[in-house]
Design a protein around this motif. Structure first.
Motif, short mmCIF file in Angstrom:
data_model
loop_
_atom_site.label_atom_id
_atom_site.label_comp_id
_atom_site.label_asym_id
_atom_site.label_seq_id
_atom_site.Cartn_x
_atom_site.Cartn_y
_atom_site.Cartn_z
N GLY A 211 28.05 38.05 50.19
CA GLY A 211 28.20 38.16 48.75
C GLY A 211 28.33 39.60 48.27
O GLY A 211 28.91 39.86 47.21
N SER A 212 27.81 40.53 49.06
CA SER A 212 27.83 41.94 48.64
C SER A 212 29.21 42.56 48.72
O SER A 212 29.41 43.70 48.31
CB SER A 212 26.84 42.76 49.49
N VAL A 213 30.19 41.82 49.26
CA VAL A 213 31.56 42.33 49.26
C VAL A 213 32.23 42.10 47.91
O VAL A 213 33.42 42.39 47.73
CB VAL A 213 32.42 41.69 50.38
N GLY A 214 31.46 41.60 46.93
CA GLY A 214 31.98 41.36 45.59
C GLY A 214 32.75 42.53 44.99
O GLY A 214 33.83 42.34 44.42
N PRO A 215 32.23 43.77 45.10
CA PRO A 215 33.00 44.90 44.56
C PRO A 215 34.39 45.04 45.15
O PRO A 215 35.32 45.47 44.46
CB PRO A 215 32.12 46.11 44.92
N LEU A 216 34.55 44.67 46.42
CA LEU A 216 35.87 44.76 47.04
C LEU A 216 36.79 43.66 46.50
O LEU A 216 37.99 43.89 46.27
CB LEU A 216 35.76 44.67 48.56
N TRP A 217 36.22 42.45 46.31
CA TRP A 217 36.98 41.37 45.66
C TRP A 217 37.46 41.83 44.29
O TRP A 217 38.63 41.68 43.93
CB TRP A 217 36.11 40.12 45.48
N VAL A 218 36.53 42.36 43.50
CA VAL A 218 36.86 42.75 42.14
C VAL A 218 37.88 43.88 42.12
O VAL A 218 38.79 43.90 41.27
CB VAL A 218 35.59 43.17 41.36
N ALA A 219 37.75 44.84 43.04
CA ALA A 219 38.72 45.94 43.10
C ALA A 219 40.13 45.41 43.29
O ALA A 219 41.08 45.86 42.64
CB ALA A 219 38.34 46.90 44.22
N GLY A 220 40.29 44.43 44.18
CA GLY A 220 41.61 43.85 44.42
C GLY A 220 42.11 43.05 43.24
O GLY A 220 43.27 43.18 42.82
N LEU A 221 41.25 42.20 42.66
CA LEU A 221 41.64 41.38 41.53
C LEU A 221 41.91 42.22 40.29
O LEU A 221 42.81 41.92 39.50
CB LEU A 221 40.56 40.33 41.24
N ALA A 222 41.10 43.28 40.09
CA ALA A 222 41.29 44.15 38.94
C ALA A 222 42.62 44.89 39.04
O ALA A 222 43.29 45.14 38.03
CB ALA A 222 40.14 45.14 38.82
N ALA A 223 43.02 45.26 40.25
CA ALA A 223 44.32 45.91 40.44
C ALA A 223 45.45 44.94 40.10
O ALA A 223 46.46 45.32 39.50
CB ALA A 223 44.46 46.40 41.87
#
Length: 315
Positions: free
Chosen positions: A97-109
């Motif tokens: 679950g702590s990979v959330g920031p990486l998910w968000v970085a991709g989706l935000a881009a």
């Protein structure tokens, strides 16, 4: 970081800090082996209470938008999170679950135009590493369904964060109203699944009721209001970098309240994860100015509404 942003970050951080108490409350106050019922009890009563308090329902396309956000942030997130926690070795669900920031970085881009920087990616990796040192324990079999559920819960919450930022809020609607819509939609989605999978609700004693009241009010209604408020005032990436505070808080509570020892490597992991959380709050100047402009426009709109109301009352 100016004072207003510092206050916003501090208030938003209270949400994952509150979520860090979920494990303690669940194990010490709630009936065993009822994760779906617990998810429903966290979301639905809180959502209905906020609807009664705000007395505002969605209009137009916000019916389906609120339903989608409720499904992503609550309805899908809670069951997948609990499923992963039950099927994976200790702490593995939190690590994935702590990979959330990486998910968000991709989706935000993709959806927000927030281009990820090398610093963002390295900070996200550092956050996941720090959390893994804190919570990961060697034991238990590796479970594919549990891994998929953990990845799904992280992706669901990350997508909910990004689309909450992308869609914003309808004119005149505050974060408290939006929170009520999402909690109600998510709770209604979980309810039939909980009854189908787990059967009738268990008998509850006073201790159980106290635990559910805390989860519904503090851990969910207030925490998610602060979270959605923060999404409106910060970049999506900055908000999600506050997420590691949840497993860190859980580790501290386990040490302070349950007598769980913290090894030196866990303390090191806490320092790394906390450092990554702080580093994640340093936003590019352009993104910070954009978010500040949005917040200022929101404040101006609120002041204008209050002025119109005041004039109407004087008439």
């Amino acid at each position: 970081m100016n004072q207003n942003r510092l206050v916003t970050v501090a208030l938003t951080a209270l949400a994952p800090v509150s979520w860090g108490s979920t494990y303690f409350v669940t194990t010490q106050f709630l009936p065993a082996d009822r994760p779906l019922f617990t998810g429903m009890m966290r979301a639905l009563p809180a959502g209905l209470a906020l609807l009664a308090l705000t007395r505002r329902l969605p209009r137009g396309d916000w019916w389906w938008k609120a339903a989608v956000l409720g499904a992503l942030n609550i309805g899908a997130f809670f069951p997948l999170l609990f499923l992963s926690a039950y099927r994976l070795p200790g702490g593995m669900a939190a690590v994935i679950g702590s990979v959330g920031p990486l998910w968000v970085a991709g989706l935000a881009a993709l959806f927000l135009g927030e281009k990820p920087t090398l610093r963002t990616l390295l900070t996200g990796i550092a956050a996941a590493l720090g959390v893994s040192l804190v919570v990961l324990k060697a034991a238990g079999a590796f479970d594919a369904i549990g891994v998929i559920a953990a990845l799904g819960s992280s992706a669901s919450m990350s997508a909910g964060t990004v689309f909450t930022k992308r869609w914003g809020r309808p004119e005149g609607v505050g974060p408290l109203v939006l929170t009520g819509w999402q909690l109600t939609a998510g709770g209604l989605l979980i309810a039939p699944v909980a009854f189908f999978v787990e059967g009738a609700p268990p008998a509850l004693d006073g201790r159980n009721i106290a635990g559910y009241v805390y989860l519904a009010l503090v851990n969910t209604a207030v925490a998610y209001w602060l979270w959605f408020r923060g999404i409106g005032r910060m970049t999506a990436t900055s908000v999600t970098f506050l997420g590691p505070l949840s497993p860190l808080t859980a580790a501290v509570i386990g040490w302070a309240a349950l007598g769980q020892a913290l090894a030196p490597v866990q303390v090191l992991g806490m320092a790394i994860a906390f450092g990554a959380t702080l580093a994640g709050q340093v936003t590019p100047k352009k993104a910070a100015e954009s978010t500040q402009s949005f917040s200022s426009a929101e404040d101006n709109q609120r002041e204008l509404s209050m002025d119109v109301t005041s004039r109407s009352m004087r008439r």
